[in-house]
Design a protein around this motif. Structure first.
Motif, PDB file in Angstrom:
ATOM      1  N   SER A 129       0.965  -1.179  -0.051  1.00 45.41           N
ATOM      2  CA  SER A 129      -0.110  -0.084   0.047  1.00 45.41           C
ATOM      3  C   SER A 129       0.819   1.280   0.073  1.00 45.41           C
ATOM      4  N   ASP A 130       2.290   1.031  -0.117  1.00 53.73           N
ATOM      5  CA  ASP A 130       3.160   2.297   0.022  1.00 53.73           C
ATOM      6  C   ASP A 130       3.107   2.991  -1.268  1.00 53.73           C
ATOM      7  N   PRO A 131       2.662   4.356  -1.261  1.00 49.51           N
ATOM      8  CA  PRO A 131       2.380   5.285  -2.531  1.00 49.51           C
ATOM      9  C   PRO A 131       3.331   5.188  -3.464  1.00 49.51           C
ATOM     10  N   LYS A 132       4.625   4.694  -3.128  1.00 47.07           N
ATOM     11  CA  LYS A 132       5.668   4.766  -4.285  1.00 47.07           C
ATOM     12  C   LYS A 132       5.441   3.508  -5.069  1.00 47.07           C
ATOM     13  N   TRP A 133       4.761   2.610  -4.817  1.00 44.70           N
ATOM     14  CA  TRP A 133       4.013   1.701  -6.113  1.00 44.70           C
ATOM     15  C   TRP A 133       2.863   1.933  -6.761  1.00 44.70           C
ATOM     16  N   LYS A 134       2.492   3.437  -6.728  1.00 42.15           N
ATOM     17  CA  LYS A 134       1.510   3.845  -7.533  1.00 42.15           C
ATOM     18  C   LYS A 134       1.599   3.313  -8.896  1.00 42.15           C
ATOM     19  N   GLY A 135       0.567   3.004  -9.610  1.00 42.20           N
ATOM     20  CA  GLY A 135       0.467   2.482 -10.751  1.00 42.20           C
ATOM     21  C   GLY A 135       1.412   1.335 -11.265  1.00 42.20           C
ATOM     22  N   LYS A 136       1.664   0.509 -10.330  1.00 45.82           N
ATOM     23  CA  LYS A 136       2.709  -0.740 -10.448  1.00 45.82           C
ATOM     24  C   LYS A 136       2.071  -2.125 -10.056  1.00 45.82           C
ATOM     25  N   ILE A 137       0.915  -2.099  -9.307  1.00 50.94           N
ATOM     26  CA  ILE A 137       0.469  -3.157  -9.084  1.00 50.94           C
ATOM     27  C   ILE A 137      -0.688  -3.717  -9.938  1.00 50.94           C
ATOM     28  N   CYS A 138      -0.871  -5.130  -9.973  1.00 52.42           N
ATOM     29  CA  CYS A 138      -1.896  -5.717 -10.623  1.00 52.42           C
ATOM     30  C   CYS A 138      -2.361  -6.797  -9.602  1.00 52.42           C
ATOM     31  N   THR A 139      -3.708  -7.036  -9.643  1.00 50.16           N
ATOM     32  CA  THR A 139      -4.452  -7.991  -8.847  1.00 50.16           C
ATOM     33  C   THR A 139      -5.761  -8.424  -9.629  1.00 50.16           C
ATOM     34  N   ARG A 140      -6.046  -9.662  -9.335  1.00 46.80           N
ATOM     35  CA  ARG A 140      -7.728 -10.041  -9.671  1.00 46.80           C
ATOM     36  C   ARG A 140      -8.472  -9.294  -8.648  1.00 46.80           C
ATOM     37  N   PRO A 141      -9.912  -9.404  -8.996  1.00 46.86           N
ATOM     38  CA  PRO A 141     -10.764  -8.557  -8.424  1.00 46.86           C
ATOM     39  C   PRO A 141     -10.651  -8.932  -6.928  1.00 46.86           C
ATOM     40  N   GLY A 142     -10.734  -7.881  -5.996  1.00 46.57           N
ATOM     41  CA  GLY A 142     -10.920  -8.067  -4.602  1.00 46.57           C
ATOM     42  C   GLY A 142     -11.776  -8.874  -4.226  1.00 46.57           C
ATOM     43  N   SER A 143     -13.069  -9.041  -4.715  1.00 45.96           N
ATOM     44  CA  SER A 143     -13.982 -10.017  -3.994  1.00 45.96           C
ATOM     45  C   SER A 143     -13.831 -11.373  -4.536  1.00 45.96           C
ATOM     46  N   HIS A 144     -12.640 -11.902  -5.108  1.00 46.99           N
ATOM     47  CA  HIS A 144     -12.147 -13.229  -5.143  1.00 46.99           C
ATOM     48  C   HIS A 144     -11.935 -13.927  -3.762  1.00 46.99           C
ATOM     49  N   VAL A 177      -5.711  -0.241  -4.039  1.00 44.77           N
ATOM     50  CA  VAL A 177      -6.451   0.209  -5.165  1.00 44.77           C
ATOM     51  C   VAL A 177      -5.989   1.375  -5.577  1.00 44.77           C
ATOM     52  N   ALA A 178      -5.508   2.212  -4.757  1.00 44.56           N
ATOM     53  CA  ALA A 178      -4.736   3.656  -5.247  1.00 44.56           C
ATOM     54  C   ALA A 178      -3.617   3.299  -6.348  1.00 44.56           C
ATOM     55  N   ASN A 179      -3.005   2.003  -5.901  1.00 40.27           N
ATOM     56  CA  ASN A 179      -1.599   1.776  -6.581  1.00 40.27           C
ATOM     57  C   ASN A 179      -1.877   0.933  -7.906  1.00 40.27           C
ATOM     58  N   LEU A 180      -3.153   0.434  -8.002  1.00 40.09           N
ATOM     59  CA  LEU A 180      -3.268  -0.515  -9.145  1.00 40.09           C
ATOM     60  C   LEU A 180      -2.900   0.343 -10.672  1.00 40.09           C
ATOM     61  N   ALA A 181      -2.281  -0.499 -11.382  1.00 42.38           N
ATOM     62  CA  ALA A 181      -2.002  -0.223 -12.741  1.00 42.38           C
ATOM     63  C   ALA A 181      -3.055  -0.502 -13.889  1.00 42.38           C
ATOM     64  N   ARG A 182      -4.145  -1.076 -13.236  1.00 45.04           N
ATOM     65  CA  ARG A 182      -5.125  -1.305 -14.189  1.00 45.04           C
ATOM     66  C   ARG A 182      -6.374  -1.933 -13.394  1.00 45.04           C
ATOM     67  N   LYS A 183      -7.496  -1.747 -13.691  1.00 41.15           N
ATOM     68  CA  LYS A 183      -8.868  -2.446 -13.141  1.00 41.15           C
ATOM     69  C   LYS A 183      -8.676  -3.807 -12.918  1.00 41.15           C
ATOM     70  N   PRO A 184      -8.789  -4.522 -11.590  1.00 41.08           N
ATOM     71  CA  PRO A 184      -8.807  -5.634 -11.267  1.00 41.08           C
ATOM     72  C   PRO A 184      -9.554  -6.510 -12.367  1.00 41.08           C
ATOM     73  N   GLU A 185      -8.679  -7.436 -13.030  1.00 42.19           N
ATOM     74  CA  GLU A 185      -9.339  -8.482 -13.861  1.00 42.19           C
ATOM     75  C   GLU A 185      -8.621  -9.669 -14.211  1.00 42.19           C
ATOM     76  N   GLY A 186      -9.076 -10.625 -14.607  1.00 46.97           N
ATOM     77  CA  GLY A 186      -8.298 -12.031 -14.924  1.00 46.97           C
ATOM     78  C   GLY A 186      -8.078 -12.753 -13.469  1.00 46.97           C
ATOM     79  N   ASN A 187      -7.299 -13.931 -13.830  1.00 43.78           N
ATOM     80  CA  ASN A 187      -7.123 -14.709 -12.692  1.00 43.78           C
ATOM     81  C   ASN A 187      -5.524 -14.515 -12.236  1.00 43.78           C
ATOM     82  N   ASP A 188      -5.008 -15.248 -11.243  1.00 43.88           N
ATOM     83  CA  ASP A 188      -3.659 -14.894 -10.942  1.00 43.88           C
ATOM     84  C   ASP A 188      -2.666 -14.726 -11.973  1.00 43.88           C
TER      85      ASP A 188
END
Lengths: 337, 521
Positions: free
Chosen positions: A145-160, A187-198
């Motif tokens: 959640s460190d702001p230095k990773w802004k725009g660097k993180i990808c995950t699948r949707p949180g509700s998985h 969420v603030a650091n996500l590079a794109r909307k959460p999608e896809g699997n791992d």
């Protein structure tokens, strides 16, 4: 009309063969057939007990509840502790006192009332780009959640299930408020909307869409040795696995597990199958087929798993994860993960 | 008839039962967080898919009915083929094709010398736009098929009148007259859209249906999930009612019998190419492209091909679909005829509700059925666990889910039969049933086939209900494909996915032949 009648006969005949076996056990499985069938084949070879399977992704609990005492199901297998726990909450599993199970499964990986048993472990880790992220820059899951990773993180949707369970472990460790800040930070650091699997997240690192992803370790193995689609080997090759929180509580784990249905008509066979699944012979299959970690403490890790690094796991009783899952889902809704 | 309708509705009510009985403590949370987003996305998706399906379906139906052009014979039936392609399969194939590592972007990178995704912009398939395109390209056949049946039977006199007044025959004759068919098709498209889970889940579009599953499985609240499902249901009921009110005052049956139907025009040259192109677009999107991608996987040897297993599964899939679709069409026929000629308002409302099962997410409907059957178990000791029982449950479930398709097809046919026809026959002293058999049924033949084929392919690709309600060790093509596809291993299941499409081919060709023949007679 005649044709229709014949077709009906074919249909019925296609399922009736199962009744020819005197010894059988009926399994409702949330776990995919391709992953679990080899275990059943081995079990049948060993014991002569036929395993009938019904696989679905959702709703098996509701089916058992509706079938009530008439249910044909003897055993349920799931891939997430929260799912397993829902069976306990509806009081549809029975306690099993088996020395083999008690010996083969550590305390924190089975129900305090012996209603469910974990059969394999899955570690949810952080995957980083070999090229773009230095090895020691992420040590704890909280670092994401460190702001230095802004725009660097990808995950699948949180509700998985997997992310929900990860968040539950953070709630257990740090409390709800800090967990929510963390989720908002992700969420603030996500590079794109959460999608896809791992697996799709690893691919995104390979493609340069992001540098950091959250994933379960077994996806790494599946990509690394994917002969059907060799391109995936390159995806695996572009990432490095980071086991988190090694200096405090340990890396988050979730489990796949099972329990015996209260109204089971083949209870002995069901217990036999559960026990078989915890024995070394089957435990090694979890690693060789799907790169999961064995629950049996006597097991050595396979060479492949060892090469990913031995790690300290979060010893939080996994049922806590199930308990906190609804709270985690609310946080996920609030932060829009 | 009222009893049959009630039995069909019962599982739907068991969903409401959960919704009403359940606690509502989740709602403040849902309202303040995700619900507005879910609702907005659902509405955008419905408008998008509805609109684009209309564009695809109406233009192509009109072109193949009105014009003689090169390719017409092929397009007539090929335009139906996308109906056999499950939406989730097409979502996977498109993602595979259009994503960064896919062939298209790789080619572009080679051509222009780009090295990473930061060098250029490319639209993300996994987006609202992508979902609309993907879903429309497999759902438009509902509009195409239903509308075409209407267009074909539009009396020639209407066209003559419109040309006397210099009006556009498409907008002033075909569309208004074809309205029952168009609406029937559109209603199916919209219901399918809001109940879809596979595609929106894969594309991560947060619709109400996705919300249903988050609440059910994430918050462990089946009642909350039922409540959201009930909203979905309300949306559909409002839509259907609006349509009904708008249509009530109009009549669509023709006054003159024996008139010949929509005249055709022969075109050539530029206009021919243009028409060809317009028909080619939806066909490519919904069939040619995805099937080529699947074929490519198979040729490259990525897919698992176990002929014996696949043959068995294909056989049981087709049997199941054939039995169920025949049964459903019989049920629809019975229901709509009784509804049209022998019903009071109460029965009409029951029949209306009986075709609403199409609007629920399949899994939720399956749970409703399970609950209802559980209740039956207690009541009359009805063992659903046995193989035969399992198939009865499946048949029952399919009936609830797909009755809307059958009813839509038959209703759009019956609304165009002049009530005088039956009356005339009755005054000759012919009994009601004989009149129906002799006069009404032959007129409904095409509609019956249209509905039957749609239900057949729908069942062939149906996933969530089959998955949950099937007997042990029983696979259909859809469940077989799913066990790989759900893990994004589409390559492995490409062969079985192709079989689903091929199994849908036969009936589609047969249907087209029959329709063509019925025009000639």
């Amino acid at each position: 009309m005649k044709i229709i009648f014949r077709l009906l006969l074919i249909l019925i005949a296609s399922t009736i063969s199962l009744n020819l076996f005197a010894k059988e056990v009926n399994v409702y499985s949330y776990r995919q057939p391709i992953l679990i069938d080899p275990f059943f084949e081995e079990f049948t070879k060993l014991t002569g007990i036929k395993v009938n399977v019904l696989h679905a992704k959702k709703g098996l609990l509701e089916r058992v509840l509706a079938e009530g005492e008439d249910t044909p199901a003897d055993l349920v297998l799931t891939v997430d502790i929260a799912r397993l726990n829902q069976f306990v909450e509806k009081d549809i599993l029975q306690p099993i006192n088996s020395d083999i199970l008690n010996m083969n499964i550590p305390n924190h990986l089975r129900d305090s009332n012996n209603k469910w048993f974990a059969l394999s472990k899955r570690a949810r880790i952080v995957a980083i780009s070999k090229e773009r992220v230095s090895t020691d820059s992420i040590k704890r899951i909280e670092d994401l959640s460190d702001p230095k990773w802004k725009g660097k993180i990808c995950t699948r949707p949180g509700s998985h299930d997997y992310n929900r369970s990860l968040l539950a472990s953070i709630i257990a460790a740090n409390g709800e408020a800090i967990a929510e800040e963390w989720a908002a930070g992700i969420v603030a650091n996500l590079a794109r909307k959460p999608e896809g699997n791992d697996r799709a997240q690893a691919k995104a690192i390979y493609e340069g869409v992001c540098d950091i992803a959250v994933m379960n370790t077994y996806y790494f193995g599946k990509m690394k040795f994917n002969e059907k689609n060799p391109e995936q080997k390159e995806w695996a090759n572009s990432i490095e696995l980071v086991f988190t929180n090694q200096e405090d509580r340990g890396n988050h784990i979730n489990v796949a597990g099972g329990g015996v249905i209260k109204y089971s008509k083949n209870k002995d066979n069901a217990i036999a199958l559960l026990e078989f699944l915890t024995e070394p012979k089957a435990q090694v299959l979890y690693s060789s087929i799907n790169y999961e970690y064995p629950v049996n403490p006597d097991m050595q890790l396979t060479d492949e798993l060892k090469s990913w690094g031995e790690f300290k796991e979060d010893k939080l009783p996994v049922e806590k994860l199930a308990e906190l899952a609804p709270i985690a889902q609310k946080i996920i809704d609030r932060v829009g993960w | 008839m009222a009893i049959i309708a009630l039995v069909i509705i019962a599982p739907i009510f068991s969903i409401f039962y959960y919704a009403i009985l359940g606690d509502t403590s989740l709602w403040p949370h849902l309202f303040s967080t995700v619900l507005p987003r879910y609702l907005t996305n659902t509405i955008i998706l419905m408008f998008g898919v509805g609109g684009l399906s209309l564009v695809f379906g109406l233009t192509t139906a009109w072109i193949v009915t009105r014009y003689n052009f090169f390719g017409k014979k092929f397009f007539e039936w090929m335009l139906l083929l996308p109906a056999a392609v499950p939406a989730y399969i097409i979502a996977y194939t498109y993602t595979d094709f259009f994503e960064y590592a896919g062939p298209l972007q790789s080619l572009l990178r080679d051509i222009f010398g780009w090295t990473s995704s930061k060098d250029y912009w490319f639209p993300n398939v996994r987006s609202m736009g992508g979902a609309i395109l993907v879903m429309s390209s497999v759902l438009y056949p509902y509009v195409y098929l239903m509308t075409r049946a209407s267009f074909i039977t539009t009396p020639i006199s209407f066209f003559q009148t419109s040309s006397i007044y210099g009006r556009n025959s498409f907008f002033n004759v075909a569309i208004p007259f074809g309205r029952p068919g168009i609406i029937a098709g559109l209603a199916l498209v919209l219901m399918e859209t809001i109940s879809d889970f596979g595609t929106v889940d894969y594309f991560a579009i947060e619709t109400l249906t996705l919300g249903v599953f988050n609440v059910w499985l994430g918050m462990n609240s089946l009642s909350g999930a039922s409540q959201i499902s009930s909203i979905l249901f309300m949306i559909v009921i409002v839509l259907l009612t609006l349509e009904y009110l708008g249509r009530r005052s109009r009549k669509f049956h023709e006054k003159y019998s024996g008139a010949s139907y929509t005249p055709t025009q022969t075109v050539s040259g530029v206009k021919n190419s243009l028409l060809f192109l317009i028909c080619l677009i939806p066909l490519s999107l919904g069939f040619i492209i995805p099937v080529s991608i699947l074929l490519n996987f198979v040729i490259k040897g990525y897919s698992i091909i176990n002929f014996f297993e696949i043959f068995q599964i294909t056989l049981s899939s087709i049997s199941l679909a054939l039995i169920s679709s025949s049964f459903i069409m019989l049920l629809s026929l019975l229901m709509i005829i009784v509804g049209a000629y022998k019903s009071n308002n109460f029965q009409k409302i029951l029949i209306f509700f009986a075709s609403s099962g199409y609007a629920f997410p399949g899994t939720i409907l399956a749970v409703g059925i399970v609950v209802f059957v559980g209740w039956l178990n207690d009541l009359i000791y009805f063992r659903m666990s046995y193989a035969v029982g399992g198939f009865i449950i499946l048949l029952f479930a399919y009936s609830i889910r797909f009755l809307a398709v059958g009813n839509g097809a038959i209703t759009s046919g019956i609304s165009r039969i002049h009530p005088n026809l039956l009356d005339a026959s009755r005054t000759m002293g012919v009994s009601f049933f004989k009149s129906i058999r002799k006069i009404i049924l032959p007129l409904l033949y095409t509609n019956l086939l249209v509905g039957g084929i749609l239900v057949f392919v729908d069942i062939l690709k149906e996933l969530p209900i089959t998955l949950l309600l099937r007997p042990f060790n029983f696979e259909t093509l859809a469940t077989y494909v799913y066990q790989y596809a759900s893990d994004e291993m589409l390559e492995e299941s490409a062969f079985a996915a192709l079989i689903i499409v091929i199994a849908g081919l036969g009936p589609v060709i047969f249907l087209n032949r029959t329709i063509t023949k019925s025009i000639k007679n």
